[in-house]
Design an enzyme around this catalytic site. Structure first.
Site, PDB file in Angstrom:
ATOM      1  CE  LYS A  22      -1.844   1.606   4.030  1.00 20.40           C
ATOM      2  NZ  LYS A  22      -1.572   3.019   4.355  1.00 20.40           N
ATOM      3  CG  ASN A  23       2.071   2.866   3.552  1.00 18.52           C
ATOM      4  OD1 ASN A  23       0.938   3.199   3.190  1.00 18.52           O
ATOM      5  ND2 ASN A  23       2.385   2.680   4.817  1.00 18.52           N
ATOM      6  NE  ARG A  93      -2.168  12.319   8.070  1.00 16.17           N
ATOM      7  CZ  ARG A  93      -2.242  13.562   8.524  1.00 16.17           C
ATOM      8  NH1 ARG A  93      -3.383  14.018   8.980  1.00 16.17           N
ATOM      9  NH2 ARG A  93      -1.195  14.340   8.531  1.00 16.17           N
ATOM     10  CB  CYS A 117      -5.774  11.262  11.249  1.00 15.70           C
ATOM     11  SG  CYS A 117      -4.305  10.336  11.584  1.00 15.70           S
ATOM     12  NE  ARG A 122      -0.251  10.370   9.993  1.00 14.59           N
ATOM     13  CZ  ARG A 122      -0.695   9.389   9.232  1.00 14.59           C
ATOM     14  NH1 ARG A 122      -1.874   8.864   9.471  1.00 14.59           N
ATOM     15  NH2 ARG A 122       0.029   8.931   8.232  1.00 14.59           N
ATOM     16  CG  ASP A 125       6.111  20.717  10.223  1.00  8.64           C
ATOM     17  OD1 ASP A 125       5.418  19.701  10.404  1.00  8.64           O
ATOM     18  OD2 ASP A 125       7.244  20.839  10.719  1.00  8.64           O
ATOM     19  CG  ASP A 305       2.539   1.511   9.587  1.00  9.46           C
ATOM     20  OD1 ASP A 305       2.068   2.376  10.347  1.00  9.46           O
ATOM     21  OD2 ASP A 305       2.909   1.762   8.424  1.00  9.46           O
ATOM     22  NE  ARG A 397      -8.028   4.588   4.987  1.00  7.23           N
ATOM     23  CZ  ARG A 397      -7.455   5.585   5.623  1.00  7.23           C
ATOM     24  NH1 ARG A 397      -7.977   6.047   6.730  1.00  7.23           N
ATOM     25  NH2 ARG A 397      -6.357   6.136   5.164  1.00  7.23           N
TER      26      ARG A 397
HETATM   27  N1  EPU Z   1       5.786  14.765  11.021  1.00  3.21           N
HETATM   28  C1  EPU Z   1       5.926  16.102  11.309  1.00  3.21           C
HETATM   29  N2  EPU Z   1       5.933  16.996  10.256  1.00  3.21           N
HETATM   30  C2  EPU Z   1       5.813  16.590   8.957  1.00  3.21           C
HETATM   31  C3  EPU Z   1       5.667  15.230   8.683  1.00  3.21           C
HETATM   32  C4  EPU Z   1       5.666  14.326   9.745  1.00  3.21           C
HETATM   33  O1  EPU Z   1       6.033  16.516  12.459  1.00  3.21           O
HETATM   34  O2  EPU Z   1       5.824  17.460   8.063  1.00  3.21           O
HETATM   35  C5  EPU Z   1       5.786  13.791  12.144  1.00  3.21           C
HETATM   36  C6  EPU Z   1       4.475  13.020  12.229  1.00  3.21           C
HETATM   37  O3  EPU Z   1       3.492  13.719  12.963  1.00  3.21           O
HETATM   38  C7  EPU Z   1       4.927  11.742  12.921  1.00  3.21           C
HETATM   39  C8  EPU Z   1       6.331  11.525  12.343  1.00  3.21           C
HETATM   40  O4  EPU Z   1       6.741  12.797  11.857  1.00  3.21           O
HETATM   41  O5  EPU Z   1       5.015  11.933  14.291  1.00  3.21           O
HETATM   42  C9  EPU Z   1       6.431  10.503  11.231  1.00  3.21           C
HETATM   43  O6  EPU Z   1       5.416  10.743  10.262  1.00  3.21           O
HETATM   44  P1  EPU Z   1       5.592  10.423   8.723  1.00  3.21           P
HETATM   45  O7  EPU Z   1       5.501  11.700   7.960  1.00  3.21           O
HETATM   46  O8  EPU Z   1       6.786   9.560   8.498  1.00  3.21           O
HETATM   47  O9  EPU Z   1       4.283   9.591   8.426  1.00  3.21           O
HETATM   48  P2  EPU Z   1       3.500   9.589   7.069  1.00  3.21           P
HETATM   49  O10 EPU Z   1       4.458   9.786   5.951  1.00  3.21           O
HETATM   50  O11 EPU Z   1       2.319  10.475   7.155  1.00  3.21           O
HETATM   51  C10 EPU Z   1       3.809   7.034   6.544  1.00  3.21           C
HETATM   52  C11 EPU Z   1       2.896   5.888   6.306  1.00  3.21           C
HETATM   53  C12 EPU Z   1       2.226   5.508   7.616  1.00  3.21           C
HETATM   54  C13 EPU Z   1       3.320   5.133   8.631  1.00  3.21           C
HETATM   55  C14 EPU Z   1       4.299   6.300   8.787  1.00  3.21           C
HETATM   56  C15 EPU Z   1       5.467   5.987   9.681  1.00  3.21           C
HETATM   57  C16 EPU Z   1       2.250   6.200   4.003  1.00  3.21           C
HETATM   58  C17 EPU Z   1       1.186   6.537   3.015  1.00  3.21           C
HETATM   59  N3  EPU Z   1       1.906   6.256   5.298  1.00  3.21           N
HETATM   60  O12 EPU Z   1       2.981   8.093   7.024  1.00  3.21           O
HETATM   61  O13 EPU Z   1       1.415   4.380   7.365  1.00  3.21           O
HETATM   62  O14 EPU Z   1       2.750   4.839   9.881  1.00  3.21           O
HETATM   63  O15 EPU Z   1       4.805   6.680   7.490  1.00  3.21           O
HETATM   64  O16 EPU Z   1       6.146   4.890   9.221  1.00  3.21           O
HETATM   65  O17 EPU Z   1       3.351   5.863   3.623  1.00  3.21           O
HETATM   66  C18 EPU Z   1      -0.331   2.861   7.780  1.00  3.21           C
HETATM   67  O18 EPU Z   1      -0.027   2.293   6.726  1.00  3.21           O
HETATM   68  O19 EPU Z   1      -1.127   2.367   8.623  1.00  3.21           O
HETATM   69  C19 EPU Z   1       0.255   4.174   8.081  1.00  3.21           C
HETATM   70  C20 EPU Z   1      -0.269   5.010   8.961  1.00  3.21           C
END
Ligand code: EPU
Length: 420
Positions: A22-23, A93, A117, A122, A125, A305, A397
């Site tokens: 998925k990711n 998201r 969420c 999340r 920035d 995850d 999902r």
């Molecule tokens: N964060 C910030 N600022 C940003 C971006 C992230 O503070 O601009 C923080 C987030 O709040 C969090 C941490 O950094 O505390 C890590 O978040 P990340 O951005 O890595 O998460 P994401 O990219 O939104 C992806 C996966 C998630 C998975 C996370 C962590 C996808 C589509 N989603 O999310 O997958 O948990 O990385 O590995 O790739 C899932 O599949 O169930 C899922 C939630």
């Protein structure tokens, strides 16, 4: 609305094929916006988030077709819109992944801010900071990000936190920027590496993906491609735990063991037998496990995850296991439901203490997010009696027919009409 009904106690046995990731699929689909023409993606998992990304691409003017199942055709010849609206971003998201590609190829993007969420605040920035450093003009108004740029230019960007989709968004934007971009403290997840592979196939010049320092030399144009998506390491991990806790004997096929090192290490530490070879990964479970401590970390650490699913295994362990969730601040929504099934879990801030072994008893539970719902399915497999899991759209999902796969391995799982 559907629910899943499980009668616990069956031992899982046999072979199962892991679906596409998925990711990995979501950013790959978004990357189609960087080129004009028709891309073909194979091994695309059949799940809700992929359908949402297909809808978003269609809304931007692409044609999106998934036929036969597992193959997606995306034609981006006529991109006429540049907006990811609230109703799509709020359901997924990862819609924010169109921001970088739209801005890089079309000079503008309007994307709804995702907001909080179920699992945490999340913010995005880091995505915005990077795009601004590359010369984009970014305004936040009425809950939307408005981004504009004539042509993005290369920059050195140091992430303050390791972010998976943030790294992916900036890598896509930088692929078409003028000059060199360096992404430091980048995410090292296999999905980031996979996206770099895809972008390079399209003609990008990216080095270092899979390490924390990625260098991108921008090119003027990218071309559509054909590509087969890597297997889903979290689905694989979920199936490994399912086999282990049911005292099963299961062979996982079509998976990449090298992406599962942290998960396999913890399964072994807990006492499961896991053998990875050319054929796949074989796991043999047992009646009781050793307590194991887990701290979620960016890759190659133990994935957030898989935290909820592992907690179910911990209820089977003799003694006390400590889980620390360091990535998301609110990722214990499954705990009250597991407690209702009889688990002994105490949450203190970001730490959960699980004492076992406890016998779980089937009841009606409610799924709150994707991985929480997977943990409830796992709990149902080992619970005494019947477990009804409501709101399983969360499961659908992100898992490609998990219930069918478990049924094929001998679990007593079915879908029925649910009330909520
Ligand atoms: N964060 C910030 N600022 C940003 C971006 C992230 O503070 O601009 C923080 C987030 O709040 C969090 C941490 O950094 O505390 C890590 O978040 P990340 O951005 O890595 O998460 P994401 O990219 O939104 C992806 C996966 C998630 C998975 C996370 C962590 C996808 C589509 N989603 O999310 O997958 O948990 O990385 O590995 O790739 C899932 O599949 O169930 C899922 C939630």
């Amino acid at each position: 609305m559907q629910k899943i009904v499980i009668r616990g106690g069956a031992r899982l046995e046999g072979e199962v094929r892991v679906s596409g990731s998925k990711n990995a699929a979501l950013p790959i689909l978004a990357s189609s916006l960087l080129a004009a023409g028709r891309s073909i993606y194979k091994n695309v998992p059949g799940l809700g988030d992929v359908r949402t990304m297909g809808k978003l691409l269609a809304r931007l003017g692409a044609t999106y077709e998934e036929k036969p199942a597992g193959t997606a055709y995306v034609d981006t010849t006529n991109i006429v819109e540049h907006e990811a609206p609230y109703e799509l971003v709020k359901t997924m998201r990862a819609s924010v992944l169109v921001l970088g590609p739209l801005l890089a190829r079309h000079g503008r993007a309007r994307v709804s801010l995702p907001g909080g969420c179920a699992i945490g605040a999340r913010p995005i920035d880091q995505h915005l900071k990077g795009l601004a450093a590359m010369g984009a003009r970014i305004d936040l108004e009425h809950g939307y990000v408005n981004a504009r740029a004539r042509r993005l230019r290369g920059a050195t960007i140091v992430f303050d936190v390791v972010t998976v989709t943030g790294t992916e968004n900036l890598m896509m934007a930088a692929a078409l920027a003028k000059g060199r971009t360096a992404l430091e403290n980048a995410a090292r997840e296999p999905e980031v590496e996979e996206l770099a592979r895809v972008l390079n196939k399209m003609g990008a010049k990216i080095r270092g993906a899979g390490t924390s320092m990625i260098t991108i030399d921008g090119v003027d144009e990218l071309a559509p491609i054909e590509h087969s998506v890597i297997p889903d390491r979290i689905e694989a991990g979920t199936l490994l735990v399912a086999a282990a806790i049911t005292r099963g004997n299961v062979l996982l096929r079509d998976c990449l063991p090298e992406h599962l090192d942290a998960i396999i290490a913890k399964l072994r530490a807990a006492g499961a037998e896991v053998v990875a070879d050319g054929d796949g990964i074989r796991v043999r479970g047992k009646a009781d496990f050793k307590p194991t401590d887990i701290s979620t970390q960016p890759y190659p650490g133990f994935p957030t995850d898989m935290q909820a699913q592992f907690m179910v295994l911990m209820t089977r362990a003799r003694g006390q296991s400590v889980l620390s969730e360091t990535i998301f601040e609110n990722r214990y929504m499954h705990v009250p439901e597991l407690q209702r099934m009889g688990a002994d879990i105490v949450v203190e801030g970001r730490t959960a203490i699980v004492r076992g072994p406890t016998k779980l008893a089937g009841t009606t539970v409610m799924a709150t997010d994707l991985r929480a719902s997977a943990s409830l399915v796992l709990a149902g497999l080992i619970a005494e009696g019947k477990t009804d899991i409501l709101r399983i759209y969360h499961l659908d999902r992100g898992y490609d027919r998990l219930d069918r796969k478990l049924r094929a391995l001998g679990a007593d799982v079915r879908r029925a009409k649910g009330s909520v």
